[in-house]
Each structure stands twice: as structure tokens, then as C-alpha cells.
Write a protein that holds these residues in place. Structure first.
Motif, PDB file in Angstrom:
ATOM      1  N   ARG B  22      34.718   1.514   7.093  1.00 47.01           N
ATOM      2  CA  ARG B  22      34.218   1.451   5.718  1.00 47.01           C
ATOM      3  C   ARG B  22      35.096   0.529   4.880  1.00 47.01           C
ATOM      4  O   ARG B  22      34.607  -0.209   4.032  1.00 47.01           O
ATOM      5  CB  ARG B  22      34.197   2.850   5.099  1.00 47.01           C
ATOM      6  CG  ARG B  22      33.060   3.682   5.664  1.00 47.01           C
ATOM      7  CD  ARG B  22      32.945   5.023   4.969  1.00 47.01           C
ATOM      8  NE  ARG B  22      31.840   5.766   5.564  1.00 47.01           N
ATOM      9  CZ  ARG B  22      31.760   7.089   5.579  1.00 47.01           C
ATOM     10  NH1 ARG B  22      32.719   7.825   5.025  1.00 47.01           N
ATOM     11  NH2 ARG B  22      30.735   7.683   6.146  1.00 47.01           N
ATOM     12  N   PHE B  23      36.409   0.575   5.179  1.00 51.60           N
ATOM     13  CA  PHE B  23      37.330  -0.281   4.444  1.00 51.60           C
ATOM     14  C   PHE B  23      37.020  -1.751   4.734  1.00 51.60           C
ATOM     15  O   PHE B  23      37.283  -2.633   3.924  1.00 51.60           O
ATOM     16  CB  PHE B  23      38.775   0.046   4.838  1.00 51.60           C
ATOM     17  CG  PHE B  23      39.787  -0.638   3.969  1.00 51.60           C
ATOM     18  CD1 PHE B  23      39.989  -0.221   2.657  1.00 51.60           C
ATOM     19  CD2 PHE B  23      40.531  -1.704   4.448  1.00 51.60           C
ATOM     20  CE1 PHE B  23      40.919  -0.849   1.844  1.00 51.60           C
ATOM     21  CE2 PHE B  23      41.451  -2.347   3.634  1.00 51.60           C
ATOM     22  CZ  PHE B  23      41.649  -1.914   2.325  1.00 51.60           C
ATOM     23  N   GLU B  24      36.435  -2.005   5.908  1.00 52.19           N
ATOM     24  CA  GLU B  24      36.031  -3.369   6.278  1.00 52.19           C
ATOM     25  C   GLU B  24      34.728  -3.771   5.589  1.00 52.19           C
ATOM     26  O   GLU B  24      34.229  -4.871   5.794  1.00 52.19           O
ATOM     27  CB  GLU B  24      35.827  -3.471   7.797  1.00 52.19           C
ATOM     28  CG  GLU B  24      37.105  -3.534   8.612  1.00 52.19           C
ATOM     29  CD  GLU B  24      37.580  -4.975   8.795  1.00 52.19           C
ATOM     30  OE1 GLU B  24      36.745  -5.832   9.126  1.00 52.19           O
ATOM     31  OE2 GLU B  24      38.786  -5.221   8.597  1.00 52.19           O
ATOM     32  N   GLY B  25      34.150  -2.857   4.858  1.00 54.52           N
ATOM     33  CA  GLY B  25      32.916  -3.171   4.152  1.00 54.52           C
ATOM     34  C   GLY B  25      31.671  -2.835   4.957  1.00 54.52           C
ATOM     35  O   GLY B  25      30.601  -3.384   4.727  1.00 54.52           O
ATOM     36  N   LEU B  26      31.809  -1.947   5.933  1.00 55.87           N
ATOM     37  CA  LEU B  26      30.656  -1.614   6.782  1.00 55.87           C
ATOM     38  C   LEU B  26      30.151  -0.214   6.458  1.00 55.87           C
ATOM     39  O   LEU B  26      30.903   0.618   5.936  1.00 55.87           O
ATOM     40  CB  LEU B  26      31.057  -1.699   8.251  1.00 55.87           C
ATOM     41  CG  LEU B  26      31.632  -3.050   8.646  1.00 55.87           C
ATOM     42  CD1 LEU B  26      32.356  -2.982   9.973  1.00 55.87           C
ATOM     43  CD2 LEU B  26      30.512  -4.078   8.680  1.00 55.87           C
ATOM     44  N   LEU B  27      28.906   0.032   6.772  1.00 57.82           N
ATOM     45  CA  LEU B  27      28.301   1.331   6.537  1.00 57.82           C
ATOM     46  C   LEU B  27      28.481   2.164   7.793  1.00 57.82           C
ATOM     47  O   LEU B  27      27.689   2.052   8.730  1.00 57.82           O
ATOM     48  CB  LEU B  27      26.811   1.132   6.222  1.00 57.82           C
ATOM     49  CG  LEU B  27      26.078   2.256   5.505  1.00 57.82           C
ATOM     50  CD1 LEU B  27      26.770   2.575   4.180  1.00 57.82           C
ATOM     51  CD2 LEU B  27      24.641   1.852   5.264  1.00 57.82           C
ATOM     52  N   ALA B  28      29.547   2.966   7.836  1.00 58.70           N
ATOM     53  CA  ALA B  28      29.902   3.666   9.070  1.00 58.70           C
ATOM     54  C   ALA B  28      29.625   5.154   8.975  1.00 58.70           C
ATOM     55  O   ALA B  28      29.746   5.758   7.907  1.00 58.70           O
ATOM     56  CB  ALA B  28      31.381   3.444   9.381  1.00 58.70           C
ATOM     57  N   SER B  29      29.215   5.727  10.123  1.00 57.85           N
ATOM     58  CA  SER B  29      29.081   7.175  10.206  1.00 57.85           C
ATOM     59  C   SER B  29      29.408   7.575  11.632  1.00 57.85           C
ATOM     60  O   SER B  29      29.565   6.721  12.498  1.00 57.85           O
ATOM     61  CB  SER B  29      27.666   7.616   9.833  1.00 57.85           C
ATOM     62  OG  SER B  29      26.736   7.022  10.718  1.00 57.85           O
TER      63      SER B  29
END
Lengths: 227, 227
Positions: B22-29
DNA sequence: CGAGCCGTGACATCCGAGTGACACTCCCGC
DNA sequence: GCGGGAGTGTCACTCGGATGTCACGGCTCG
């Protein structure tokens, strides 16, 4: 068939890799330096590049930086003895698709090669020829001359590919047949004339007075990109 | 924004990964099991999957095998403590795009994530194809042409997806089979013709004179969204 | 067992590679 | 310059292979 270039200055290793890649059914070749590899890729684009980082003059990083300006950049697997995480990150962020540390397991490397090639459609080889006011898409079997589009047959494309590879050089009919038709086809030499005729109609301003596909009386035909 | 799913049963590790992604700007789950992950992917396709191999019930290998039948399979980076070369080869040949051994350097993993997502822009698995007066829902296996609805089979959808990904480009029958059917299915090339026939009946005004699914004699078929 | 889907085979049709014919051009010897 | 033969430009035609289309058989799944 998929093509692979190996840029590696350790010649025995390069040869071993090329042999194994060929055994996988791939069209593999090698270059001993970054400069040589880039020159090769410019002439004959490849689908995949196996790149060593520690090269004599131009480093692997330099090669990575130069790739985007190629007509058809290949996918890249870096193969390197440098195992610092910083090197891996740097190579990947410079555009590499995978990074394998030396010493590597051969079967793992080959699996990674397959993984990179998987999903690549068709051949990515040089897919455009441009000269004068003509543009040819070898992949799409199409030719444009001043916005006028023509369709090309398989053999027309092969002939154009051959002529473009030998600019300003007279090619004998027998040679044209061998290269464009293949070793095991033996059409009459007049067949070549017919294809020249068809091509002239598509690329010449005045097909009766050709400037690009010139007749070399008694010798064959010559392709003059400049006109 | 790019979406990433992490399938990992070590919850603290999963949480750490998701935070960093998420810190990389991705939508993670994340999902804690293969079953849960697959269910999630079916509802909500992702661009990339980080997959652990050692999962409680369904193994990572099982997940890899199940991915191709998803409506929109993601790219896959396997993250595993199993470091035997045989496992790497197996995972890659089952369709994984990269394999990272635990323990891994976080910055290297993130670089590999970036490498996998790079160039995916625009290829984000759309679930709709729209051209001319035709609208296709790939998820619902339905096609509308001027309010006229048709049902699509699994393979018809795969073919449409493939054609839409390569507009105006001739695709060989062998490529179509490889991409739509998969690496390990070998139907006759005439089967492709039959599917083209079926698709033409659904998307063409006059199936006998196709404008969208055009025959490239000797090469295969070409999809022209514009007509 | 019925429905839908996949795959193959058969037949008609279409296209283009290759051939041969004829006219024209080039080179060569006179 | 001037034939003449070989080489080339051009076209119509043929034939084999590629494609359009349909019908049938096997398969899976409910």
C-alpha cells in the motif's frame, strides 16, 4: 520460433547456455560484449535477452539503459554474480523482467526463460521496414505508400524482408527462391518475376520505371531503399 | 490503480506485505487460504498475486492450477520457503511469473512486484469490450448487438478477449489456440474457424461479409473494432 | 436423458502460387 | 546501326490448398 540473445563475456558459459536454449527449441545466439549485443539487437530484434552485468567495457546496466531506444526491445533476464540486493533492485527498476543470481541451477533458469516467453504472441522480430514514402508492417502483412494501403501475401513479405536485409545488393533469382521460399521448394525462376511485378505495383510511383526494385539484367534484382 | 492480492497464512507476514504494498501506492489485500484467495479473485480480479506455497488445506500449487479458469487470471509471484530447484521449476511451469525464496529482501520483492506490474497499464483486465454497436460482458458471458442478446461460451469469451487485446493484428490459428485454449490443448485448427463462424453470427451485420472479424488468407484472422 | 458445448469431418467455395504464352527490352557480334 | 537470341515485363489461366459452412458424434452437467 522465439529468439534469444545471450550477452555474456564468459565464452564457455555463453556457449553452454546457447546449447541448452537451442535444445529447448529456441533460436539462441550470443554476444561477448554490450556493444556487440546492442548492435545485434538493432539488426535482428530478439524476444528475450539473457544479460550478464559484469561486462568488459559497457556494463549490463548501460545495456539496460540503452534497450528502450531499440526498435523492438526484448524482455530481459539479468544473470549475474552480483548478489547485493541493491543491484537486483537497480536492474529490475532499469527495466529487467527477472534477475537470476550466479551460480544458478540450469533447470531453474530455463523455467524462468519459459515463464518470460510464455504469453508472447508470435514472433517479435523486426516488424517494420521503412524507405522513401513506403512503410511495411511485416507482422501485419500490410504496406502503406502515401496513405495507400496494400495487402501482402506471405511470400511477398518474405521477399521484402530479404531485400531489406541486402540493400543495394543484386540478388540472383535462385538466391531469392532459396531464402524466401525455403530449401525444399523449387518453383520456376519466373515466379520471382511475378512477385517483383506485384511488389512494384505496391511500392513504385511508376511500376513500369522502377526505382526501388531495379532489374539487374542477367543477374537478378536489386533493392534501392534510397531510390 | 493496480490491485494486488496476497495469499499467505502467516498473518503477521501478510499484514506486513500488505502495508508495504500500500505504501508503494498499490491496492493490496490478503487472504489466509487458497480457497479464500480464489473466491476473492473470482469476485474481484487482481493484477498481481503474491502466493505462498505452504498453505493449510489447498496448496499453492493447487492455486496455480486453478488460476487459468478464473475470468481474469492475475500475474503471479510465488513467495515460498521451499527453495528446492524442483519446486521453482514446477511453480514457474504451472504459470507463475516469478519465484522469490524466503527469507526475502523486502526491497527486492517490491522491485519484482514493480517489474511484474510494469507495462501492464492498459492491459488491466477489462470485463467489458465495446466496439461499433456491440457490447460484450466477459464476466457474464453475454453479448449485445443493438439490444439483441446472445450467450457466449467460455471459449468464445476467451477468443473475444484475445482479439480485443490485439486489435487490427492478424492472429495465426496456432496462436489463437495457444492463447485461448491453453498450452496443453490441441484441437484441430479448423476448430478456430468454427468459433469464428459462431462469433460472426453474433457480432456481424452480415456474417457472410464480415467487417469486424476479418479473414487474413493464409495467416489467420484479424479483429477490426472500427469495422 | 435432454441441452448445450466442443471438436471433427465433409463438401462447396475461394484465393493465390505457379506456369506458360506473348510482347518487349537488352546485350552482343557483325 | 542492325538483326537475333537471351532475358525480362506482363497477363490470363490452372490447380492445390485454405477457408466458409453445416451436420454429426462425444462429452459434461444438471
Amino acid at each position: 520460433m522465439k529468439t534469444i540473445l545471450v550477452i555474456e563475456d564468459d565464452l564457455p558459459l555463453a556457449r553452454g547456455l546457447v546449447d541448452n536454449l537451442r535444445f529447448e527449441g529456441l533460436l539462441a545466439s550470443s554476444a561477448a560484449s554490450g556493444e556487440e549485443g546492442l548492435a545485434r539487437l538493432r539488426e535482428q530484434p530478439a524476444d528475450l535477452l539473457l544479460l550478464d552485468l559484469m561486462l568488459p567495457a559497457m556494463s549490463g546496466f548501460d545495456v539496460l539503459r540503452a534497450l528502450p531506444s531499440l526498435p523492438a526491445p526484448p524482455r530481459v533476464i539479468v544473470v549475474s554474480a552480483r548478489d547485493a540486493e541493491a543491484d537486483v533492485v537497480r536492474a529490475l527498476d532499469l527495466g529487467a523482467h527477472d534477475y537470476v543470481k550466479k551460480p544458478f541451477g540450469l533447470s531453474e533458469l530455463l523455467a524462468r526463460v519459459r515463464a518470460q516467453l510464455r504469453g508472447l504472441l508470435g514472433e517479435t522480430q523486426a516488424d517494420e521496414i521503412v524507405f522513401a514514402d513506403v512503410r511495411v508492417s511485416l507482422k501485419r502483412f500490410r504496406l502503406w505508400k502515401r496513405k495507400k494501403e496494400s495487402l501482402l501475401s506471405h511470400l511477398e513479405v518474405e521477399m521484402l524482408r530479404l531485400f531489406a536485409a541486402h540493400p543495394d545488393e543484386p540478388l540472383k533469382r535462385s538466391e531469392i527462391i532459396r531464402q524466401a521460399w525455403g530449401e525444399d521448394a523449387y518453383p520456376s525462376e519466373r515466379t520471382v518475376d511475378n512477385f517483383v511485378l506485384k511488389l512494384r505495383k505496391k511500392i513504385e510511383d511508376d511500376p513500369a520505371r522502377p526505382r526501388h526494385l531495379v532489374t539487374e539484367f542477367g543477374h537478378g534484382y536489386r533493392f534501392c531503399p534510397a531510390g
